[in-house]
Write an enzyme that holds these catalytic residues in place. Structure first.
Site, PDB file in Angstrom:
ATOM      1  N   ARG A  48       0.858  -1.187   0.000  1.00  0.00           N
ATOM      2  CA  ARG A  48       0.000   0.000   0.000  1.00  0.00           C
ATOM      3  C   ARG A  48       0.890   1.232   0.000  1.00  0.00           C
ATOM      4  O   ARG A  48       2.103   1.148   0.148  1.00  0.00           O
ATOM      5  CB  ARG A  48      -1.036   0.000   1.136  1.00  0.00           C
ATOM      6  N   GLY A  49       0.216   2.411  -0.184  1.00  0.00           N
ATOM      7  CA  GLY A  49       0.978   3.645  -0.344  1.00  0.00           C
ATOM      8  C   GLY A  49       1.082   3.914  -1.844  1.00  0.00           C
ATOM      9  O   GLY A  49       1.417   3.016  -2.619  1.00  0.00           O
ATOM     10  N   ALA A  50       0.785   5.155  -2.239  1.00  0.00           N
ATOM     11  CA  ALA A  50       0.617   5.468  -3.663  1.00  0.00           C
ATOM     12  C   ALA A  50       1.814   5.061  -4.532  1.00  0.00           C
ATOM     13  O   ALA A  50       1.652   4.319  -5.514  1.00  0.00           O
ATOM     14  CB  ALA A  50       0.296   6.951  -3.813  1.00  0.00           C
ATOM     15  N   ARG A  91      -7.277  -0.391  -6.947  1.00  0.00           N
ATOM     16  CA  ARG A  91      -7.549   0.710  -6.007  1.00  0.00           C
ATOM     17  C   ARG A  91      -7.705   1.991  -6.828  1.00  0.00           C
ATOM     18  O   ARG A  91      -6.905   2.256  -7.719  1.00  0.00           O
ATOM     19  CB  ARG A  91      -6.427   0.874  -4.964  1.00  0.00           C
ATOM     20  N   GLN A 201      -2.027   2.535   9.822  1.00  0.00           N
ATOM     21  CA  GLN A 201      -0.728   2.714   9.154  1.00  0.00           C
ATOM     22  C   GLN A 201       0.262   3.456  10.046  1.00  0.00           C
ATOM     23  O   GLN A 201       1.463   3.205  10.004  1.00  0.00           O
ATOM     24  CB  GLN A 201      -0.911   3.508   7.838  1.00  0.00           C
ATOM     25  N   ASP A 242      -1.987  10.896  -2.305  1.00  0.00           N
ATOM     26  CA  ASP A 242      -2.388   9.845  -3.246  1.00  0.00           C
ATOM     27  C   ASP A 242      -2.706  10.414  -4.618  1.00  0.00           C
ATOM     28  O   ASP A 242      -2.579   9.713  -5.625  1.00  0.00           O
ATOM     29  CB  ASP A 242      -3.587   9.072  -2.688  1.00  0.00           C
ATOM     30  N   ASN A 252      -5.395  12.492   0.336  1.00  0.00           N
ATOM     31  CA  ASN A 252      -4.493  11.644   1.135  1.00  0.00           C
ATOM     32  C   ASN A 252      -5.360  10.901   2.139  1.00  0.00           C
ATOM     33  O   ASN A 252      -6.591  11.059   2.178  1.00  0.00           O
ATOM     34  CB  ASN A 252      -3.415  12.502   1.816  1.00  0.00           C
ATOM     35  N   LYS A 253      -4.730  10.092   2.930  1.00  0.00           N
ATOM     36  CA  LYS A 253      -5.442   9.237   3.884  1.00  0.00           C
ATOM     37  C   LYS A 253      -6.494  10.001   4.689  1.00  0.00           C
ATOM     38  O   LYS A 253      -6.245  11.136   5.117  1.00  0.00           O
ATOM     39  CB  LYS A 253      -4.404   8.592   4.815  1.00  0.00           C
TER      40      LYS A 253
END
Ligand code: MRU
Length: 354
Positions: A48-50, A91, A201, A242, A252-253
């Site tokens: 995970r993570g862009a 995603r 996270q 993201d 973003n998150k």
């Protein structure tokens, strides 16, 4: 000082993915051997993570071509199209995924146009392209770190959200890359990490990654940030992204927007650190950014490990309760002090093009 962690690497004919669902309880890799494996790992958030999912998707595209296949030109093309569609739907919010898939499609088209139809050779060339994307990501993060660390005075305390570190990229990290570069420049930086419900996270990944390198980190619950802003604890907020729209609005998150409002209210600079591949000029503003809705079960349940090392998922809300789980939010550009990219630091008003 330990080397920073690498969330994914290529060996033995497959992509080795550090399983981020198991951290910090276990350090275990899973092997992805096909685009289907990679799409599943992205969807389940093993990776995970862009930027990291972009790099993983690039290797997924390369693995669309089987080494031993005697596929026709039409067969190869259809396998590449199929892999692209599968990966793109894994995603929706991080644009790095689309960026990497499109780059791999262009590279495949160019190689095929120049007569490269031997599957084994084409696969090898596409694996090299994916490896280049991986290397470029790390180099870009180091540049982000260099640009960003100049914004941090020594003895700063930085608040970060989610994990925008080595684990979320090919290595080194974006927001945490800035912290690493500041540390390497001899500055003392303390990090506060929000736990980042529900996937945790911050609690599971950011703390783990910084602890590996002995960088000072304090974990707080998501709802605690406001009280520390009131006490004047933070010198800066640094988060990843993201997708960044042409006007600077940044997805973003979930929870990032809340921190930006708090930073604005307390006069604390709010920095976004991201590579150029996170910028999507096709989105004019944040309203155009698709926001992923994840399963409500990730909100009503939590997962942890017992003393024997067995993972358990337990319910934390009444059975049958209605829950919502948008995984990202959009911070309006007006709340962003600067966007730290691998090409330099952008200041408002943001008008970003290719
Ligand atoms: O749902 P995740 O864990 O993939 O979300 C990750 C984030 O929001 C990160 O901050 C973002 O991808 C930047 S990572 C350098």
């Amino acid at each position: 000082m330990a080397d920073e962690v690498r969330p994914l690497f290529w060996n033995d004919g497959g992509l080795q993915v550090l399983d981020q669902r198991l951290l910090p309880y276990a350090v275990r890799h899973i092997q992805c051997s096909s685009p289907e494996d990679v799409a599943a790992a992205i969807k389940a958030m093993n990776v995970r993570g862009a930027p990291a999912i972009g790099v993983a998707a690039a290797f997924g595209m390369a693995m669309a071509i089987e080494e031993t296949s005697k596929a026709s030109e039409a067969g190869i093309r259809s396998r590449i199209d199929h892999a692209a569609a599968l990966l793109l739907e894994s995603r929706p919010t991080a644009v790095n995924l689309r960026w990497a898939v499109e780059r791999m499609q262009s590279r495949a088209a160019a190689l095929m146009a120049s007569g490269g139809m031997d599957p084994a050779r084409l696969r090898a060339q596409l694996i090299s392209e994916a490896a280049l994307i991986l290397d470029e990501d790390i180099a870009g993060n180091r540049r982000i770190g260099q640009f960003g660390q100049q914004l941090l005075p020594s003895n700063s305390t930085v608040l970060t959200h989610c994990n925008a570190g080595a684990l979320a990229t090919a290595g080194y990290g974006t927001a945490l890359g800035v912290v690493r570069a500041a540390r390497d420049a001899g500055k003392h930086i303390s990090v506060f990490a929000d736990e980042t419900r529900p996937f945790l996270q911050g609690a599971r990944l950011t703390t783990w990654e910084l602890q590996q390198e002995g960088i000072d980190v304090t974990l707080i619950t998501d709802s605690t940030a406001g009280s520390f802003f009131q006490k004047g604890t933070f010198d800066a907020v640094i988060v990843g992204a993201d997708r960044i729209a042409a006007n600077g609005d940044t997805a973003n998150k979930i929870g990032t927007f809340t921190l930006a409002v708090l930073a604005d209210a307390h006069g604390v600079p709010f920095y976004v650190a991201a590579p150029w591949s996170t910028i999507d000029p096709r989105c004019k503003s944040g309203a155009d950014i698709p926001i992923e809705e994840r399963s409500a079960e990730e909100v009503t349940h939590t997962t942890g490990q017992d003393a024997e090392g067995t993972m358990h998922t337990v319910r934390t809300a009444p059975e049958g309760i209605h829950a919502l789980h948008p995984a990202f939010d959009v911070t309006p550009a007006r709340l962003i002090t600067a966007i730290i990219t691998d090409r330099g630091v952008l200041r408002p008003p943001f008008r970003i093009s290719e």
